[in-house]
Design a protein around this motif. Structure first.
Motif, PDB file in Angstrom:
ATOM      1  N   SER A  98       0.849  -1.192   0.000  1.00 51.53           N
ATOM      2  CA  SER A  98       0.000   0.000   0.000  1.00 51.53           C
ATOM      3  C   SER A  98       0.884   1.242   0.000  1.00 51.53           C
ATOM      4  CB  SER A  98      -0.916   0.018   1.229  1.00 51.53           C
ATOM      5  OG  SER A  98      -0.150   0.114   2.422  1.00 51.53           O
ATOM      6  N   CYS A  99       0.266   2.387  -0.254  1.00 52.31           N
ATOM      7  CA  CYS A  99       1.004   3.655  -0.183  1.00 52.31           C
ATOM      8  C   CYS A  99       0.053   4.787   0.167  1.00 52.31           C
ATOM      9  CB  CYS A  99       1.742   3.959  -1.490  1.00 52.31           C
ATOM     10  SG  CYS A  99       0.706   4.599  -2.813  1.00 52.31           S
ATOM     11  N   GLU A 100       0.603   5.820   0.764  1.00 48.38           N
ATOM     12  CA  GLU A 100      -0.132   7.026   1.104  1.00 48.38           C
ATOM     13  C   GLU A 100       0.329   8.138   0.159  1.00 48.38           C
ATOM     14  OE1 GLU A 100      -2.505   7.368   3.343  1.00 48.38           O
ATOM     15  OE2 GLU A 100      -2.347   5.332   4.167  1.00 48.38           O
ATOM     16  N   GLN A 112      -3.186  -2.790  -2.451  1.00 47.74           N
ATOM     17  CA  GLN A 112      -2.851  -3.722  -3.525  1.00 47.74           C
ATOM     18  C   GLN A 112      -4.010  -3.880  -4.502  1.00 47.74           C
ATOM     19  OE1 GLN A 112      -0.711  -7.246  -2.347  1.00 47.74           O
ATOM     20  NE2 GLN A 112      -1.713  -8.495  -3.895  1.00 47.74           N
ATOM     21  N   GLY A 113      -3.716  -3.692  -5.790  1.00 49.61           N
ATOM     22  CA  GLY A 113      -4.730  -3.802  -6.835  1.00 49.61           C
ATOM     23  C   GLY A 113      -5.377  -2.486  -7.210  1.00 49.61           C
ATOM     24  N   ASP A 114      -5.252  -1.448  -6.367  1.00 48.63           N
ATOM     25  CA  ASP A 114      -5.855  -0.149  -6.660  1.00 48.63           C
ATOM     26  C   ASP A 114      -5.046   0.604  -7.716  1.00 48.63           C
ATOM     27  OD1 ASP A 114      -7.672  -0.750  -4.697  1.00 48.63           O
ATOM     28  OD2 ASP A 114      -6.853   0.641  -3.209  1.00 48.63           O
ATOM     29  N   ALA A 115      -5.689   1.582  -8.327  1.00 47.10           N
ATOM     30  CA  ALA A 115      -5.018   2.405  -9.329  1.00 47.10           C
ATOM     31  C   ALA A 115      -5.522   3.834  -9.219  1.00 47.10           C
ATOM     32  CB  ALA A 115      -5.267   1.860 -10.737  1.00 47.10           C
ATOM     33  N   ASP A 133       6.008  -2.712  -0.572  1.00 43.33           N
ATOM     34  CA  ASP A 133       5.134  -1.748  -1.250  1.00 43.33           C
ATOM     35  C   ASP A 133       5.671  -1.477  -2.652  1.00 43.33           C
ATOM     36  OD1 ASP A 133       3.713  -1.552   1.154  1.00 43.33           O
ATOM     37  OD2 ASP A 133       5.040   0.040   1.873  1.00 43.33           O
ATOM     38  N   ILE A 134       5.035  -2.084  -3.646  1.00 43.75           N
ATOM     39  CA  ILE A 134       5.491  -1.958  -5.025  1.00 43.75           C
ATOM     40  C   ILE A 134       4.464  -1.115  -5.797  1.00 43.75           C
ATOM     41  CG2 ILE A 134       6.259  -3.137  -7.108  1.00 43.75           C
ATOM     42  CD1 ILE A 134       7.929  -3.825  -4.670  1.00 43.75           C
ATOM     43  N   LEU A 135       4.859   0.099  -6.136  1.00 47.55           N
ATOM     44  CA  LEU A 135       4.011   1.001  -6.901  1.00 47.55           C
ATOM     45  C   LEU A 135       4.607   1.146  -8.294  1.00 47.55           C
ATOM     46  CD1 LEU A 135       1.624   3.069  -6.907  1.00 47.55           C
ATOM     47  CD2 LEU A 135       3.305   4.805  -6.234  1.00 47.55           C
ATOM     48  N   VAL A 136       3.780   0.905  -9.311  1.00 48.94           N
ATOM     49  CA  VAL A 136       4.240   0.988 -10.700  1.00 48.94           C
ATOM     50  C   VAL A 136       3.547   2.159 -11.382  1.00 48.94           C
ATOM     51  CG1 VAL A 136       4.362  -0.204 -12.928  1.00 48.94           C
ATOM     52  CG2 VAL A 136       4.659  -1.485 -10.793  1.00 48.94           C
TER      53      VAL A 136
END
Length: 347
Positions: A98-100, A112-115, A133-136
């Motif tokens: 996740s990320c803020e 996870q899975g959100d865009a 936390d892996i954000l692409v």
């Protein structure tokens, strides 16, 4: 930049999703520095950031695209990304963890899975990401959207409206939409396929990536249409609800619930439920009440005819206006106007 060429050269196979996962979770050169210093390191020594009059630096797409119109990059973990904006369109995809983020002044959590799809010039900053936390980031030139639907633009909904605004040079840019697919896994598969093409390219990959874009956008439309795109947690600050209600009071009936939801970055279903819980009224009931309250004020404070008051308040049918007004105030508009000013009036 992540790469996979050594593996393909060794065994002659293309990247699969398991190998992609291994690549994404590995430390890149920037992450090794940020893990040690906990300070942000720019990809191009800051040269990609152009100074802007509002003080928010603007990332320039020419540093990220080269001759292509689609680019994918893993967001570097372990250090905060300061507030910035782009001259290109960006889709943040939460591959893992996740990320803020602080997007256009609002706190947004991606799981996870959100865009999150962002137009040009959206100010946003990202809190430090942890190891899992892996954000692409999928980066798109404006021209990529234009070529995604060459025959006709997609119709209806917030995503179609987003595309129309993103392509326009007249509109103010700065819109974003959050998508929460829930149990739907197709978006994840599409993003993984695109990453495999980008991180392990061959002579056909650039063309494939361009053709993936309209498929990806249509899947985002499906997610939005299912009203799974926005479930804010924790509960929204009171100020956000106040902003929505203030806008509705100043613009009664000037937009649909869908348009209002799009303006404040909600799904229509969620905003409708939120308004019902806070006001006790549905969106339609609230708009109707505001129109009738305005009609009552005009009847008390002006000499406009009943017909003119009805038109000013958005009623084309005078008979319908009479019925609704009497149901609301217990008197016809004529009786209401002629009653003593001491008549109780509770909007």
């Amino acid at each position: 930049m992540l790469y996979f060429g050594q593996y393909r050269e060794k065994v002659g196979l293309r990247m699969n999703h398991l190998q992609l996962d291994e690549l994404l979770r590995g430390l890149d050169a920037v992450e090794r520095i940020q893990l040690r210093t906990r300070e942000n390191v720019n990809d191009f020594d800051g040269g990609e950031l152009a100074d802007e009059p509002d003080g928010i630096p603007r990332m320039q797409g020419k540093y990220f695209f080269g001759s292509d119109s689609v680019s994918l990059r893993k967001h570097h973990r372990f250090a905060a990304m300061p507030v910035h904006k782009h001259d290109f369109i960006e889709l943040n995809y939460m591959y893992s963890g996740s990320c803020e983020q602080r997007i256009d002044g609002r706190q947004v959590t991606l799981r996870q899975g959100d865009a999150c799809l962002m137009d040009r010039n959206v100010p946003h900053g990202i809190a430090p990401l942890g190891e899992n936390d892996i954000l692409v980031n999928l980066l798109l030139r404006k021209e990529t959207l234009a070529s995604a639907f060459p025959d006709r633009a997609p119709e209806g909904g917030a995503v179609a409206s987003f595309i129309a605004h993103a392509l326009s040079e007249r509109q103010r840019h700065g819109r974003y939409i959050v998508f929460r697919p829930g149990e739907r896994v197709k978006l994840h598969g599409l993003m993984c396929d695109m990453m495999c093409e980008f991180f392990d390219p061959d002579g056909h990959s650039a063309d494939l990536l361009r053709h993936y874009v309209p498929i990806l956008l249509i899947e985002l439309m499906r997610i939005y249409d299912l009203d799974l795109n926005y479930e804010p947690e924790p509960p929204l600050p009171q100020g956000v609800i106040r902003d929505v209600l203030l806008y509705m009071e100043e613009n009664p009936g000037s937009c649909t619930l869908t348009e209002l939801a799009e303006r404040f970055h909600f799904s229509p279903k969620y905003l409708g439920s939120l308004l019902k819980s806070r006001t006790g009224l549905t969106y339609t009931e609230w708009v109707q009440r505001q129109r009738l309250n305005r009609a009552a004020r005009l009847l008390m404070e002006t000499d406009a005819s009943v017909d003119e008051v009805a038109r000013q308040c958005g009623y084309e049918s005078l008979g319908f206006f009479y019925r609704k007004f009497k149901a609301r105030f217990g008197r016809t508009p004529h009786d209401f106007r002629s009653a003593p000013r001491t008549l109780p009036y509770n909007p």
